[in-house]
Design an enzyme around this catalytic site. Structure first.
Site, mmCIF file in Angstrom:
data_model
loop_
_atom_site.group_PDB
_atom_site.id
_atom_site.type_symbol
_atom_site.label_atom_id
_atom_site.label_comp_id
_atom_site.label_asym_id
_atom_site.label_seq_id
_atom_site.Cartn_x
_atom_site.Cartn_y
_atom_site.Cartn_z
ATOM 1 N N SER A 192 0.820 -1.205 0.000
ATOM 2 C CA SER A 192 0.000 0.000 0.000
ATOM 3 C C SER A 192 0.862 1.265 0.000
ATOM 4 C CB SER A 192 -0.969 -0.051 1.181
ATOM 5 O OG SER A 192 -1.961 0.934 1.067
ATOM 6 N N ASP A 355 -9.187 -5.530 -4.298
ATOM 7 C CA ASP A 355 -8.733 -4.274 -3.691
ATOM 8 C C ASP A 355 -9.662 -3.130 -4.093
ATOM 9 O OD1 ASP A 355 -7.299 -2.160 -2.639
ATOM 10 O OD2 ASP A 355 -5.383 -2.785 -3.495
ATOM 11 N N HIS A 388 -8.001 -5.197 -0.037
ATOM 12 C CA HIS A 388 -6.718 -4.523 0.145
ATOM 13 C C HIS A 388 -5.867 -5.221 1.209
ATOM 14 C CE1 HIS A 388 -4.243 -0.943 -0.525
ATOM 15 N NE2 HIS A 388 -4.070 -0.843 0.783
#
Length: 408
Positions: A192, A355, A388
């Site tokens: 991320s 995601d 995610h």
């Protein structure tokens, strides 16, 4: 540990706004060495790096920049067997190992350690905090940011703290690596926001980087993602206790409600739809939303509790500074293609189909941009229902790809 319990803990941690996760039991080492290592936890120590005065890329001055870090393994004489792990939005340097034998493991402990995919018997692995770290009230975090005392006033900086970018994060990390004797990075990797830092490293210091492994990632921050960052901030800015960032000190309540609501948005966005099926349309026990407007569904209560717990260790101003740092990803280049063309590294890109923060198209586009730039690149998609969060809790799924990538 059952899959549902792993998912529950991951949601409470909420990347990209997560505290380090408890050790996932998803990772089943295939090698005897890794099995032996699992029986003997890797113990790490939090250290502090004083970077001194730092001038930001935007021209501001941080009088005494400091970040925390941890290491494992041994740096070789050439200084070229180093691995840098860069963390996600609300994590800190606790990417691997444990601070005590019974303490929680770092968020990537399933792939970093003796005999694991990123082998600390082979590599010298470093993980650091960033500037403006979210975890102000976490004793395991060391970071200069808006809550730091401004020596010119004797009061916390608040919103007078200089704007910092992703490039500023890596420039302070570069000072840390220099102080440790690191000459070259065999790998820079992170999930991320950590993936954004890894990419920024590859573009800023192409001669220094051998391999890059960004997980749950985008190669550009376009208008759609810029807009999401603003939406995340809105609840904080609307909280009367925020006071334009001037809430530190005795007698002033921090904007906990606004921060909790902001964290709630990201908690939900960090999950794929299937990861919440256990809640269904159930109401909170003893409540009936069909009869009373103030009653809640179980998933609403769950999100409230997760975000409220998370807000207790976080700082609202740091949240806003971090969203801006994300918005300034690769901002010093004409576009992402021009930035990525500078890289000389090999790449393993790990997007997740579910995601909803960096939708899968962004990861696939990154892979295609790297191919057009002539970079060796493998794209391995992290399948699963966590969205995610796959890039944090489920990295064991990519163990084979990581071992191949690193030649282990």
């Amino acid at each position: 540990m059952p899959q549902r319990e792993i998912a529950r803990r991951a949601l409470l941690a909420a990347p990209l706004l997560a505290a380090p996760l408890a050790a996932p039991a998803l990772f089943a080492p295939r090698h005897a060495q890794a099995q032996q290592a699992a029986a003997q936890p890797l113990i790490v120590r939090k250290q502090v790096f004083e970077a001194g005065e730092y001038r930001t890329r935007g021209g501001g001055v941080v009088p005494n920049a400091r970040i925390g870090y941890q290491t494992a393994g041994t740096l070789n004489a050439a200084g070229d067997n180093a691995v840098l792990i860069t963390h996600f939005f609300s994590a800190n340097s606790h990417a691997f190992g444990r601070f005590s034998p019974t303490g929680p493991a770092g968020y990537w402990d399933n792939i970093v350690g003796p005999g694991k995919a990123i082998d600390t018997d082979r590599f010298f692995v470093i993980s650091s905090d960033t500037l403006v770290n979210l975890n102000l009230n976490d004793a395991a975090t060391t970071s200069t940011g808006p809550a730091t005392i401004d020596p010119s006033t004797g009061r916390p900086f608040g919103m007078t703290f200089p704007v910092v970018s992703m490039r500023d994060f890596i420039e302070v990390q570069k000072r840390l690596l220099d102080s440790l004797g690191v000459k070259r990075l065999a790998l820079v990797a992170g999930p991320s926001m950590g993936a954004l830092q890894a990419i920024e490293w590859a573009c800023a210091y192409p001669e220094m980087i051998d391999r890059v492994m960004p997980s749950v990632v985008t190669g550009e921050f376009d208008a759609f993602l810029l807009g999401w960052m603003e939406i995340w901030e809105v609840p904080i800015r609307m909280d009367p206790n925020w006071r334009n960032g001037d809430y530190y000190g005795a007698g002033r309540e921090p904007p906990v409600r606004g921060l909790s609501e902001a964290l709630k948005i990201v908690t939900l966005q960090a999950r794929d739809r299937g990861s919440l099926t256990q809640f269904g349309r159930r109401a909170v026990e003893g409540q009936d939303p069909a009869k009373r407007i103030g009653d809640s569904f179980a998933v609403e209560r769950f999100l409230d509790e997760a975000a409220t717990a998370r807000a207790k260790t976080a700082d609202a101003n740091a949240f806003i500074y971090l969203t801006r740092a994300n918005q300034l990803f690769l901002n010093e280049y004409q576009d992402s293609a021009e930035a990525l063309s500078r890289s000389k590294a090999s790449w393993l890109v790990l997007p997740a189909p579910g995601d909803r923060i960096f939708p899968i198209a962004y990861g696939r586009d990154l892979g295609e941009t790297l191919r057009k730039a002539g970079r060796p690149v493998t794209v391995f998609e992290l399948e699963g229902g966590l969205g995610h969060l796959e890039g944090v809790a489920s990295m064991n799924k990519a163990e084979g790809a990581i071992r191949t990538f690193l030649g282990t």
